[in-house]
Motif scaffolding. Structure first.
Motif, short mmCIF file in Angstrom:
data_model
loop_
_atom_site.label_atom_id
_atom_site.label_comp_id
_atom_site.label_asym_id
_atom_site.label_seq_id
_atom_site.Cartn_x
_atom_site.Cartn_y
_atom_site.Cartn_z
N ILE A 82 42.95 41.44 34.35
CA ILE A 82 42.84 41.92 35.72
C ILE A 82 44.21 41.99 36.38
CG2 ILE A 82 41.94 41.37 38.03
CD1 ILE A 82 39.50 40.20 36.74
N ASP A 83 44.52 43.12 37.01
CA ASP A 83 45.68 43.20 37.88
C ASP A 83 45.36 42.50 39.19
OD1 ASP A 83 47.60 44.60 36.36
OD2 ASP A 83 46.75 46.55 36.91
N LEU A 84 46.19 41.56 39.60
CA LEU A 84 46.00 40.89 40.87
C LEU A 84 46.18 41.88 42.03
CD1 LEU A 84 48.15 37.69 40.22
CD2 LEU A 84 45.66 37.88 40.06
N THR A 99 47.03 32.04 47.44
CA THR A 99 46.35 32.09 46.15
C THR A 99 44.86 31.80 46.24
OG1 THR A 99 47.12 29.82 45.75
CG2 THR A 99 48.40 31.62 44.81
N HIS A 100 44.40 31.13 47.29
CA HIS A 100 42.97 30.92 47.44
C HIS A 100 42.29 32.22 47.88
CE1 HIS A 100 42.64 26.49 46.92
NE2 HIS A 100 43.93 26.61 47.11
N ALA A 101 42.92 32.99 48.76
CA ALA A 101 42.38 34.29 49.14
C ALA A 101 42.34 35.22 47.94
CB ALA A 101 43.20 34.90 50.27
N VAL A 102 43.43 35.24 47.17
CA VAL A 102 43.49 36.10 45.98
C VAL A 102 42.46 35.65 44.94
CG1 VAL A 102 44.95 36.86 44.08
CG2 VAL A 102 45.89 36.72 46.39
N ALA A 103 42.33 34.32 44.76
CA ALA A 103 41.36 33.81 43.79
C ALA A 103 39.95 34.27 44.12
CB ALA A 103 41.43 32.28 43.76
N ALA A 104 39.61 34.32 45.39
CA ALA A 104 38.28 34.78 45.78
C ALA A 104 38.07 36.23 45.39
CB ALA A 104 38.08 34.60 47.29
N HIS A 105 39.10 37.08 45.56
CA HIS A 105 39.00 38.47 45.14
C HIS A 105 38.82 38.57 43.62
CE1 HIS A 105 39.80 40.11 49.07
NE2 HIS A 105 40.99 39.55 49.14
N VAL A 106 39.59 37.79 42.88
CA VAL A 106 39.50 37.84 41.42
C VAL A 106 38.11 37.40 40.96
CG1 VAL A 106 40.34 36.79 39.27
CG2 VAL A 106 41.97 37.54 41.02
N HIS A 107 37.60 36.32 41.53
CA HIS A 107 36.28 35.83 41.11
C HIS A 107 35.19 36.85 41.44
CE1 HIS A 107 33.15 33.03 40.06
NE2 HIS A 107 32.60 33.15 41.27
N THR A 108 35.31 37.50 42.60
CA THR A 108 34.34 38.54 42.96
C THR A 108 34.42 39.70 41.98
OG1 THR A 108 34.43 37.94 45.30
CG2 THR A 108 33.65 40.15 44.78
N ALA A 109 35.63 40.06 41.56
CA ALA A 109 35.78 41.15 40.58
C ALA A 109 35.12 40.80 39.26
CB ALA A 109 37.26 41.46 40.38
#
Length: 312
Positions: A82-84, A99-109
């Motif tokens: 996955i591209d961040l 990184t917590h905001a980004v982590a939420a996007h990654v997990h949703t993806a």
């Protein structure tokens, strides 16, 4: 609501970064997912029924950093790189790069791709995100491997060393946090800047050829990529605060593999993480600098396979 994933035939319509050429890897498919309002790019292949392994890259790279590792995992695992946000062919939002905001996007993806439980393998800034994701979504993770990264609020140095033999590894953290100046100095010179990191931080300066440097530099230069790259560093203090708050409540119990290298930035990833995690193991990859997946892909693929296969 999360929208459906989009595969390669509709790539042009779905791709939010159309000025950057797509890199193709045999046996893998490009997909885009709407991850809570941020469109993320994923490259997927391997064994559909196998355990899922999600790969995250760091600065100044894209998912392409895993191209030599992914085929070595494909026979056994469902592999998703996955591209961040702000990276590669993912959307570049204006804000929220802690990184917590980004982590939420990654997990949703990952959920949008139909995966509920997975292992996470991450390098550099990708490891920043993976650490926070493990704090927030641990129940969805089987195992986590972190490669050569100081973690904000945990192991990332508070001060830059003044010894020239060490300062060259971390000087850019402070530079990236300065408002406006990096953009002023780097716009139009992304290739020179990106090339410095790729040449200097690999054990061999020949690790990356001109085409690879061109790709990563173009990704940073395209459609707000430079701003997004810097934003991870500018939001590092917020990432650190949230990491420390989460660790005040509990330790991590998910098994963690720390992958370091003979000539990398963090001599022992597992030791650096072990005060905050109950189950850590380590491996030191020989003959490699910071960019371990590029420099020793077979060793990395073998280490990941051995680590994750324990649960099979």
């Amino acid at each position: 609501m999360t929208g459906p994933a989009t595969s390669t035939p509709h790539a042009f319509e779905s791709n939010p970064v159309r000025d950057l050429p797509l890199q193709h890897l045999d046996g893998f498919t490009h997909r885009w997912v709407d991850a809570d309002g941020v469109r993320l790019h994923a490259v997927e292949g391997g064994r559909p029924s196998g355990p899922a392994v999600v790969l995250l890259a760091g600065f100044p790279q894209t998912w392409w950093a895993w191209r030599k590792v992914m085929p070595g995992l494909a026979d056994r695992f469902r592999v998703i790189a996955i591209d961040l946000p702000g990276q590669g062919h993912s959307e570049r939002p204006e804000r929220s790069y802690d990184t917590h905001a980004v982590a939420a996007h990654v997990h949703t993806a990952v959920k949008a791709l139909g995966v509920s439980t997975y292992s996470l393998v991450a390098h550099d800034i990708g490891a920043w995100v993976a650490f926070s994701l493990a704090l927030d979504f641990e129940s969805h993770l089987r195992r986590v491997a972190l490669l050569d990264a100081g973690i904000p609020g945990i192991t990332l140095p508070e001060a830059i060393p003044t010894d020239p033999d060490r300062a060259w590894k971390t000087w850019h953290f402070a530079f990236h946090m300065v408002p406006d100046l990096p953009e002023t100095l780097l716009a139009g010179r992304e290739r020179e800047y990106v090339g410095w990191f790729l040449k200097m931080k690999a054990l061999s300066p020949d690790t990356f050829d001109d085409a690879e440097v061109d790709h990563y530099a173009a990704a940073v230069a395209a459609d707000g990529g430079l701003r997004a790259s810097l934003a991870y560093y500018r939001d590092a203090a917020e990432s650190a605060r949230k990491n420390r708050e989460a660790l005040e409540r509990r330790h991590m119990t998910v098994p963690i593999l720390g992958i370091s290298s003979s000539h990398g930035s963090v001599p022992d990833m597992a030791a650096s993480i072990s005060p905050w995690a109950d189950n850590t193991t380590r491996i030191i990859v020989p003959d490699a600098g910071h960019f371990i997946p590029d420099e020793q892909p077979e060793a990395v693929a073998a280490a990941i396979t051995d680590f994750i296969a324990v649960d099979d």
